[in-house]
Design a protein around this motif. Structure first.
Motif, PDB file in Angstrom:
ATOM      1  N   UNK A  95      -1.631  -2.095 -16.986  1.00 32.76           N
ATOM      2  CA  UNK A  95      -0.229  -1.769 -17.210  1.00 32.76           C
ATOM      3  C   UNK A  95       0.598  -2.374 -16.080  1.00 32.76           C
ATOM      4  N   UNK A  96       1.658  -3.043 -16.439  1.00 32.30           N
ATOM      5  CA  UNK A  96       2.571  -3.625 -15.467  1.00 32.30           C
ATOM      6  C   UNK A  96       4.005  -3.385 -15.899  1.00 32.30           C
ATOM      7  N   UNK A  97       4.929  -3.669 -15.007  1.00 35.69           N
ATOM      8  CA  UNK A  97       6.335  -3.420 -15.289  1.00 35.69           C
ATOM      9  C   UNK A  97       7.112  -4.709 -15.482  1.00 35.69           C
ATOM     10  N   UNK A  98       8.001  -4.693 -16.475  1.00 35.98           N
ATOM     11  CA  UNK A  98       8.869  -5.818 -16.804  1.00 35.98           C
ATOM     12  C   UNK A  98      10.290  -5.436 -16.397  1.00 35.98           C
ATOM     13  N   UNK A  99      10.793  -6.008 -15.300  1.00 36.07           N
ATOM     14  CA  UNK A  99      12.088  -5.601 -14.761  1.00 36.07           C
ATOM     15  C   UNK A  99      13.249  -5.899 -15.719  1.00 36.07           C
ATOM     16  N   UNK A 100      14.160  -4.945 -15.785  1.00 33.72           N
ATOM     17  CA  UNK A 100      15.455  -5.160 -16.438  1.00 33.72           C
ATOM     18  C   UNK A 100      16.593  -5.054 -15.424  1.00 33.72           C
ATOM     19  N   UNK A 101      16.259  -4.641 -14.182  1.00 38.31           N
ATOM     20  CA  UNK A 101      17.271  -4.491 -13.134  1.00 38.31           C
ATOM     21  C   UNK A 101      16.604  -4.552 -11.771  1.00 38.31           C
TER      22      UNK A 101
ATOM     23  N   UNK B 182       3.044  -5.612  -5.984  1.00 41.00           N
ATOM     24  CA  UNK B 182       1.772  -5.050  -6.452  1.00 41.00           C
ATOM     25  C   UNK B 182       1.489  -3.791  -5.649  1.00 41.00           C
ATOM     26  N   UNK B 183       1.682  -2.634  -6.266  1.00 47.25           N
ATOM     27  CA  UNK B 183       1.427  -1.358  -5.613  1.00 47.25           C
ATOM     28  C   UNK B 183      -0.049  -1.012  -5.659  1.00 47.25           C
ATOM     29  N   UNK B 184      -0.605  -0.613  -4.505  1.00 46.37           N
ATOM     30  CA  UNK B 184      -2.035  -0.309  -4.409  1.00 46.37           C
ATOM     31  C   UNK B 184      -2.307   1.135  -4.021  1.00 46.37           C
ATOM     32  N   UNK B 185      -1.266   1.944  -3.976  1.00 47.30           N
ATOM     33  CA  UNK B 185      -1.446   3.357  -3.667  1.00 47.30           C
ATOM     34  C   UNK B 185      -1.870   4.080  -4.940  1.00 47.30           C
ATOM     35  N   UNK B 186      -2.886   4.914  -4.842  1.00 45.43           N
ATOM     36  CA  UNK B 186      -3.443   5.549  -6.035  1.00 45.43           C
ATOM     37  C   UNK B 186      -2.523   6.582  -6.636  1.00 45.43           C
TER      38      UNK B 186
ATOM     39  N   UNK C   9       0.819  -1.214   0.000  1.00 48.73           N
ATOM     40  CA  UNK C   9       0.000   0.000   0.000  1.00 48.73           C
ATOM     41  C   UNK C   9       0.850   1.261   0.000  1.00 48.73           C
ATOM     42  N   UNK C  10       2.176   1.103  -0.017  1.00 50.30           N
ATOM     43  CA  UNK C  10       3.065   2.260   0.001  1.00 50.30           C
ATOM     44  C   UNK C  10       3.611   2.638  -1.358  1.00 50.30           C
ATOM     45  N   UNK C  11       3.237   1.916  -2.421  1.00 46.48           N
ATOM     46  CA  UNK C  11       3.670   2.251  -3.777  1.00 46.48           C
ATOM     47  C   UNK C  11       2.508   2.003  -4.731  1.00 46.48           C
ATOM     48  N   UNK C  12       2.709   2.334  -5.998  1.00 43.98           N
ATOM     49  CA  UNK C  12       1.556   2.335  -6.901  1.00 43.98           C
ATOM     50  C   UNK C  12       1.750   1.509  -8.166  1.00 43.98           C
ATOM     51  N   UNK C  13       2.835   0.756  -8.272  1.00 37.01           N
ATOM     52  CA  UNK C  13       3.104   0.052  -9.518  1.00 37.01           C
ATOM     53  C   UNK C  13       3.209  -1.447  -9.284  1.00 37.01           C
ATOM     54  N   UNK C  14       2.698  -2.225 -10.228  1.00 31.85           N
ATOM     55  CA  UNK C  14       2.847  -3.672 -10.199  1.00 31.85           C
ATOM     56  C   UNK C  14       3.908  -4.066 -11.211  1.00 31.85           C
ATOM     57  N   UNK C  15       4.931  -4.765 -10.744  1.00 26.33           N
ATOM     58  CA  UNK C  15       6.050  -5.096 -11.615  1.00 26.33           C
ATOM     59  C   UNK C  15       6.754  -6.347 -11.106  1.00 26.33           C
ATOM     60  N   UNK C  16       7.463  -7.032 -12.004  1.00 27.39           N
ATOM     61  CA  UNK C  16       8.161  -8.274 -11.669  1.00 27.39           C
ATOM     62  C   UNK C  16       9.204  -8.546 -12.743  1.00 27.39           C
TER      63      UNK C  16
ATOM     64  N   UNK D 148      -2.194   6.465 -10.435  1.00 29.24           N
ATOM     65  CA  UNK D 148      -2.371   6.349 -11.875  1.00 29.24           C
ATOM     66  C   UNK D 148      -1.807   5.086 -12.500  1.00 29.24           C
ATOM     67  N   UNK D 149      -0.974   4.324 -11.747  1.00 27.21           N
ATOM     68  CA  UNK D 149      -0.363   3.123 -12.309  1.00 27.21           C
ATOM     69  C   UNK D 149      -0.964   1.845 -11.720  1.00 27.21           C
ATOM     70  N   UNK D 150      -1.700   1.950 -10.630  1.00 27.15           N
ATOM     71  CA  UNK D 150      -2.025   0.750  -9.879  1.00 27.15           C
ATOM     72  C   UNK D 150      -3.071  -0.112 -10.578  1.00 27.15           C
ATOM     73  N   UNK D 151      -2.992  -1.413 -10.331  1.00 23.58           N
ATOM     74  CA  UNK D 151      -3.893  -2.354 -10.982  1.00 23.58           C
ATOM     75  C   UNK D 151      -5.305  -2.244 -10.438  1.00 23.58           C
ATOM     76  N   UNK D 152      -5.467  -1.726  -9.225  1.00 22.17           N
ATOM     77  CA  UNK D 152      -6.813  -1.548  -8.681  1.00 22.17           C
ATOM     78  C   UNK D 152      -7.632  -0.619  -9.559  1.00 22.17           C
ATOM     79  N   UNK D 153      -7.006   0.434 -10.039  1.00 18.21           N
ATOM     80  CA  UNK D 153      -7.700   1.359 -10.935  1.00 18.21           C
ATOM     81  C   UNK D 153      -8.053   0.670 -12.240  1.00 18.21           C
ATOM     82  N   UNK D 154      -7.146  -0.151 -12.750  1.00 16.00           N
ATOM     83  CA  UNK D 154      -7.418  -0.873 -13.997  1.00 16.00           C
ATOM     84  C   UNK D 154      -8.568  -1.854 -13.820  1.00 16.00           C
TER      85      UNK D 154
END
Length: 319
Positions: A171-177, A191-195, A85-92, A197-203
């Motif tokens: 939208x999700x992130x594909x790690x390169x590093x 999985x970031x759930x903080x609002x 809940x402290x970030x807004x992006x889902x990535x792996x 504009x990037x979070x999957x909850x909004x999607x």
């Protein structure tokens, strides 16, 4: 054994209800123990109406994080992501990351095997950073780790497929590093759930979910996550939910913190009154210098009076 208390959090970001966070302490409720055995729990609790639900894995002592399984792409590839809940992006991590990413619980995501995968273009309105004709991200976390990568869009399904939760494009992130804790952690991503504009909850809310609402029920071992509504059959409350404004992060207002020790007077710590940010993705608790000093002094005073020592040892300059 004494009943184990659960921590129940319901978060909602909805224009119809108002954005909010609730924090309630549950007592007298024996939680289900969910060990880190992967994808073995299927069909063990019923679906309620329009609520999407998923098991949470992890614990407070060994892993010190909670994560959920998501299925990404067509056909779905499982990725274990920390609920944050402290970030807004889902990535792996993606397959192309190689040695720049760590070895995690699940295999890296392979874009080439998903028929619904596409890279996010630089000309798309939400792309904030374009490098070498690709929409990219770089995120640094407070504990010192970081991730870098490239945005893509694909189908996202939260939880085990047997739960029949409704998928959506996100939208999700594909790690390169990956660096530091992110490279060595057990779960594959975040999985970031903080609002923001990037979070999957909004999607998901723009697709199958009726509103931007989720709830976390955290036990010592594992837990449950709901999307779209709150399933109170999992979390019997001792009192009605109290909502506080969401602006712009998940937080809880603290009215008083006191330290009580048998045989000693109660020490009230006024410096802790205020708003505290709730971050489900970290094991750290941060205080201001004044708060830390007040807490330390109160503990030392309580341990030095009444019943005596608290079972610890005080380090001296000679040690």
């Amino acid at each position: 054994q004494d009943p184990v208390a659960l921590l129940f959090l319901a978060m909602v970001r909805s224009s119809s209800l108002g954005a909010a966070l609730v924090l309630s302490q549950l007592a007298g409720v024996q939680p289900k123990v969910l060990t880190l055995t992967r994808r073995a729990r299927q069909g063990s609790h019923r679906r309620l109406g329009e609520i999407d639900e998923a098991w949470l894995y992890g614990n407070l002592d060994a892993l010190m994080v909670y994560h959920v399984d998501i299925y990404v792409g067509t056909p779905g590839q499982v990725q274990s992501v920390i609920i944050d809940t402290g970030s807004s992006m889902t990535a792996f991590a993606c397959k192309s990351c190689g040695s720049n990413c760590g070895e995690h619980l699940d295999a890296p995501f392979d874009p080439a095997t998903s028929t619904t995968f596409r890279w996010v273009g630089c000309d798309e309105p939400s792309c904030g950073r374009c490098t070498s004709s690709s929409c990219q991200y770089s995120v640094h976390y407070m504990e010192g780790s970081s991730i870098e990568g490239r945005f893509f869009e694909d189908i996202l399904h939260v939880g085990d497929v047997s739960r029949r939760n409704r998928p959506a494009k996100a939208w999700m992130g594909c790690h390169t590093q990956e660096t530091n804790s992110f490279k060595t952690q057990v779960p594959t991503g975040i999985m970031g759930l903080e609002g923001d504009g990037w979070d999957v909850l909004q999607a998901l809310a723009e697709g199958p979910l009726e509103r931007e609402l989720f709830a976390l029920c955290l036990a010592e071992q594992g837990g449950v996550m709901t999307l779209g509504a709150v399933n109170e059959s999992w979390t019997p409350l001792l009192e009605p939910i109290t909502w506080v404004p969401y602006s712009p992060r998940y937080h809880v207002d603290v009215n008083q913190i006191a330290l009580e020790h048998e045989g000693a007077s109660k020490a009230v710590l006024p410096s802790f009154v205020g708003s505290f940010h709730y971050d489900s993705g970290t094991t750290f608790t941060y205080f201001t210098a004044a708060q830390n000093s007040a807490l330390r002094s109160a503990i030392e005073a309580a341990c030095a009076s009444g019943a005596g020592a608290c079972g610890g040892a005080r380090q001296t300059s000679a040690e």
